[in-house]
Motif scaffolding. Structure first.
Motif, PDB file in Angstrom:
ATOM      1  N   PRO A 240       0.812  -1.221   0.000  1.00 24.46           N
ATOM      2  CA  PRO A 240       0.000   0.000   0.000  1.00 24.46           C
ATOM      3  C   PRO A 240       0.845   1.271   0.000  1.00 24.46           C
ATOM      4  CG  PRO A 240      -0.919  -1.589   1.528  1.00 24.46           C
ATOM      5  CD  PRO A 240       0.422  -2.121   1.107  1.00 24.46           C
ATOM      6  N   LEU A 241       1.956   1.262   0.743  1.00 18.48           N
ATOM      7  CA  LEU A 241       2.844   2.423   0.775  1.00 18.48           C
ATOM      8  C   LEU A 241       3.489   2.646  -0.593  1.00 18.48           C
ATOM      9  CD1 LEU A 241       4.166   4.651   2.476  1.00 18.48           C
ATOM     10  CD2 LEU A 241       5.942   3.012   3.104  1.00 18.48           C
ATOM     11  N   GLU A 242       3.838   1.560  -1.263  1.00 17.84           N
ATOM     12  CA  GLU A 242       4.386   1.678  -2.610  1.00 17.84           C
ATOM     13  C   GLU A 242       3.343   2.254  -3.561  1.00 17.84           C
ATOM     14  OE1 GLU A 242       7.626  -1.985  -2.318  1.00 17.84           O
ATOM     15  OE2 GLU A 242       5.644  -2.364  -3.153  1.00 17.84           O
ATOM     16  N   MET A 243       2.094   1.832  -3.398  1.00 16.39           N
ATOM     17  CA  MET A 243       1.018   2.394  -4.213  1.00 16.39           C
ATOM     18  C   MET A 243       0.834   3.884  -3.933  1.00 16.39           C
ATOM     19  SD  MET A 243      -1.297   2.167  -6.489  1.00 16.39           S
ATOM     20  CE  MET A 243      -1.839   0.503  -6.871  1.00 16.39           C
ATOM     21  N   PHE A 244       0.954   4.285  -2.661  1.00 19.56           N
ATOM     22  CA  PHE A 244       0.877   5.713  -2.307  1.00 19.56           C
ATOM     23  C   PHE A 244       1.914   6.511  -3.095  1.00 19.56           C
ATOM     24  CE2 PHE A 244      -0.985   5.505   2.303  1.00 19.56           C
ATOM     25  CZ  PHE A 244      -2.087   4.814   1.818  1.00 19.56           C
ATOM     26  N   HIS A 245       3.136   5.992  -3.165  1.00 20.05           N
ATOM     27  CA  HIS A 245       4.211   6.688  -3.868  1.00 20.05           C
ATOM     28  C   HIS A 245       3.939   6.800  -5.362  1.00 20.05           C
ATOM     29  CE1 HIS A 245       6.520   6.242  -0.154  1.00 20.05           C
ATOM     30  NE2 HIS A 245       7.417   7.069  -0.671  1.00 20.05           N
ATOM     31  N   CYS A 246       3.131   5.877  -5.880  1.00 23.46           N
ATOM     32  CA  CYS A 246       2.861   5.855  -7.321  1.00 23.46           C
ATOM     33  C   CYS A 246       1.526   6.486  -7.676  1.00 23.46           C
ATOM     34  CB  CYS A 246       2.934   4.423  -7.830  1.00 23.46           C
ATOM     35  SG  CYS A 246       4.601   3.726  -7.722  1.00 23.46           S
ATOM     36  N   GLY A 247       0.957   7.243  -6.754  1.00 28.05           N
ATOM     37  CA  GLY A 247      -0.229   8.028  -7.061  1.00 28.05           C
ATOM     38  C   GLY A 247      -1.558   7.369  -6.793  1.00 28.05           C
ATOM     39  N   GLY A 248      -1.564   6.197  -6.169  1.00 26.97           N
ATOM     40  CA  GLY A 248      -2.816   5.501  -5.899  1.00 26.97           C
ATOM     41  C   GLY A 248      -3.160   5.485  -4.422  1.00 26.97           C
ATOM     42  N   THR A 249      -4.254   4.821  -4.100  1.00 22.28           N
ATOM     43  CA  THR A 249      -4.673   4.667  -2.712  1.00 22.28           C
ATOM     44  C   THR A 249      -4.879   3.171  -2.428  1.00 22.28           C
ATOM     45  OG1 THR A 249      -6.294   5.361  -1.033  1.00 22.28           O
ATOM     46  CG2 THR A 249      -7.119   5.042  -3.280  1.00 22.28           C
ATOM     47  N   ALA A 250      -5.503   2.825  -1.299  1.00 19.19           N
ATOM     48  CA  ALA A 250      -5.580   1.419  -0.902  1.00 19.19           C
ATOM     49  C   ALA A 250      -6.826   1.135  -0.089  1.00 19.19           C
ATOM     50  CB  ALA A 250      -4.342   1.032  -0.101  1.00 19.19           C
ATOM     51  N   ILE A 251      -7.273  -0.112  -0.181  1.00 18.06           N
ATOM     52  CA  ILE A 251      -8.286  -0.661   0.720  1.00 18.06           C
ATOM     53  C   ILE A 251      -7.641  -1.853   1.419  1.00 18.06           C
ATOM     54  CG2 ILE A 251     -10.552  -1.739   0.948  1.00 18.06           C
ATOM     55  CD1 ILE A 251     -11.374  -0.372  -1.647  1.00 18.06           C
ATOM     56  N   VAL A 252      -7.663  -1.862   2.751  1.00 14.95           N
ATOM     57  CA  VAL A 252      -7.018  -2.938   3.507  1.00 14.95           C
ATOM     58  C   VAL A 252      -7.880  -3.342   4.692  1.00 14.95           C
ATOM     59  CG1 VAL A 252      -4.707  -2.109   2.898  1.00 14.95           C
ATOM     60  CG2 VAL A 252      -5.743  -1.376   5.056  1.00 14.95           C
ATOM     61  N   TYR A 253      -7.645  -4.555   5.192  1.00 15.49           N
ATOM     62  CA  TYR A 253      -8.164  -4.938   6.501  1.00 15.49           C
ATOM     63  C   TYR A 253      -7.343  -4.218   7.572  1.00 15.49           C
ATOM     64  CZ  TYR A 253     -10.995  -8.910   4.758  1.00 15.49           C
ATOM     65  OH  TYR A 253     -11.932  -9.705   4.142  1.00 15.49           O
TER      66      TYR A 253
END
Length: 387
Positions: A240-253
């Motif tokens: 998720p943190l890598e996705m943050f760096h690439c301009g996205g967001t996340a859904i997680v438990y």
């Protein structure tokens, strides 16, 4: 200084990546670094392979080190025997959490490695707090870094209509097959899978990226709007943190480790473990509400900008191992099960040549895609049992 890392498996994984990054930094600032491995059945997927000496773990016997670092619970048993002035334990998760509670003896062996009084470095505050509360063991937290030269936002930040799922499909607590099934059910976006499993396709997924080198994963993240990561156990999980760096967001438990950088409805959506109805609502909210998606992406970029890169992280790791105090170690607390494994059909079949290779392929190509997606809560772990 002569520094040894004791590594479980050299294959691609988030945990191994962290170890190799720290080892490579130490090598580059002038230390003599050796990595001793138990398993090495992979291609050279990280630049450390071409810059650091790798040896089979039993080759430690004729050497003496200034510092030796165990990085997996099994390597602690080798750490006892290796000759080193200072011995440390790099704990990336509470590894007994990965094991079913029915495997009492194995969990007892794993947990005994936290009872030796080894100086501990960890990557997450929850692990530090857990070790202090349960074992009265102090740990130094060194947050993992990020390759900001590989992981950065796309030039075009528009909607991609694509969701990413990450993780091996045959590790139960990663919960990947079920995650794919749920995304297929609730999402109208194209589904991509980034995995370390040796597969070329998976039902419900339009594209599979298998065993991708670290320097290429940013290109995949940047083509997606968000990642869905529904693990049941994590240390300080990076995707998720890598996705943050690439301009996205996340859904997680609300899995262990998410609290290090994820904040509900600020930079991501965090839902209660196994609440699949809430997951469906979260997916549909992101895909039907452009303002919400844009807000979470924007705040994720802010979060990413404040996170340290590997030069900072590995310097902190270097400082931590050099500053570690020498302690009286209690190797007598290491527990090795003396119980003979009970006979099972699997234990018998595993002795047949090539059976395990066949079984792995069967799991990857049949059980994972066609059975596991229909088993909710597969891999779910209860709180660790008292030992």
């Amino acid at each position: 200084m002569k520094i040894a890392f004791l590594l479980g498996d050299a294959a691609i994984s988030g945990g191994t990546y962290v170890i190799l990054q720290h080892a490579l930094y130490l090598k580059r600032i002038g230390h003599d670094v050796t990595i001793f491995f138990i398993y090495f059945n992979c291609k050279k997927w990280h630049e450390a392979f071409n810059n650091i000496t790798f040896k089979y773990i039993y080759d430690y016997k004729n050497e003496h080190f200034d510092i030796a670092i165990a990085t997996w619970w099994k390597t602690v048993f080798f750490l006892e025997k290796i000759k080193a002035t200072q011995k440390l334990y790099f704990v990336q998760s509470i590894e007994s959490f990965f094991i079913n509670n029915s495997q009492f003896e194995l969990k007892k062996e794993i947990n005994s490695t936290y009872k030796i009084n080894l100086p501990i470095i960890t990557e997450s505050s929850w692990i530090k707090n857990y070790l202090k509360k349960k074992y009265n063991s102090d740990a130094t937290v060194v947050k993992n870094g990020i390759r900001k030269d590989y992981l950065f936002p796309p030039a075009n930040g528009g909607l991609k209509r694509r969701v990413l799922i990450e993780g091996p499909v045959d590790v139960d607590f990663k919960n990947v097959p079920r995650t794919i099934a749920l995304c297929k059910k609730y999402s109208s976006f194209e589904i991509w899978l980034l995995t370390s499993s040796p597969i070329k396709s998976f039902p419900g997924v339009s594209k599979v990226f298998s065993n991708i080198p670290a320097h290429q994963v940013g290109d995949i993240y940047r083509e997606c709007d968000y990642i869905v990561k529904l693990s049941y156990v994590e240390g300080m999980f990076a995707p998720p943190l890598e996705m943050f760096h690439c301009g996205g967001t996340a859904i997680v438990y609300n899995v262990t480790g998410h609290e290090e950088y994820m904040f509900n409805n600020f930079n991501s959506i965090i839902i209660k473990e196994s609440d699949e109805k809430a997951l469906g609502n979260a997916i549909q909210s992101l895909e039907k509400d452009p303002k919400l998606l844009s807000k979470l992406k924007y705040n994720a970029i802010i979060t990413a900008s404040l996170w340290p890169d590997w030069s900072i992280s590995s310097k902190n790791f270097s400082d931590a191992i050099l500053a570690a105090s020498t302690k009286q170690l209690h190797w007598e607390n290491l527990y090795t099960s003396t119980k003979t494994s009970r006979f099972t059909l699997m234990s018998f079949l595993s002795k047949i040549p090539f059976f395990l290779t066949f079984y792995r392929k069967f799991c990857l190509n049949v059980m994972c895609p066609y059975l596991y997606p229909f088993l909710p809560n597969r891999g779910k772990r209860k709180k660790d049992i008292e030992l």
